[in-house]
Design an enzyme around this catalytic site. Structure first.
Site, PDB file in Angstrom:
ATOM      1  N   HIS A  10       0.819  -1.201   0.000  1.00  0.00           N
ATOM      2  CA  HIS A  10       0.000   0.000   0.000  1.00  0.00           C
ATOM      3  C   HIS A  10       0.860   1.262   0.000  1.00  0.00           C
ATOM      4  CE1 HIS A  10       1.075   0.616   4.209  1.00  0.00           C
ATOM      5  NE2 HIS A  10       0.805  -0.670   4.395  1.00  0.00           N
ATOM      6  N   GLU A  85      -2.479  -7.255   6.956  1.00  0.00           N
ATOM      7  CA  GLU A  85      -1.333  -7.393   7.851  1.00  0.00           C
ATOM      8  C   GLU A  85      -1.757  -8.102   9.136  1.00  0.00           C
ATOM      9  OE1 GLU A  85       1.312  -3.961   8.207  1.00  0.00           O
ATOM     10  OE2 GLU A  85       0.235  -3.059   6.537  1.00  0.00           O
TER      11      GLU A  85
END
Length: 105
Positions: A10, A85
């Protein structure tokens, strides 16, 4: 015919810039720098044929994926929380210095 898979991180977040652990904390990307990074990557990938985009459900990943999707003309982004994550527990939102102060080296 071979399948090409790309793993993309990201765009940068405010917490990245501050050196804070993020994990599953849903921190959006830095509006200026994150957009710039996602757009640069989308431009780099342009001209290639991509069939599908998957993203974690965290805002920073979805923001990045959406910019890339629009640029490449891919129909949609498939969201899956299983690829986000890991949960970093008590360290989320802390810097390395803060972690050492709290728990030692």
């Amino acid at each position: 015919m071979a399948t090409t898979v790309a793993l993309i991180r990201h765009g940068v977040t405010v917490w990245n810039n501050l050196g804070k652990a993020q994990g599953v904390s849903d921190i959006p990307f830095n509006e200026e720098e994150g957009i710039k990074q996602a757009t640069a990557l989308a431009n780099r990938l342009s001209g290639e044929e991509w069939d599908i985009i998957f993203s974690s459900n965290l805002t920073r990943a979805r923001q990045t994926a959406e910019i890339i999707r629009q640029s490449l003309g891919v129909d949609s982004v498939f969201i899956d929380e299983r690829i986000r994550e890991i949960n970093c527990g008590l360290i989320e939102g802390t810097t390395e210095e803060e972690r050492i102060d709290r728990w030692g080296s």
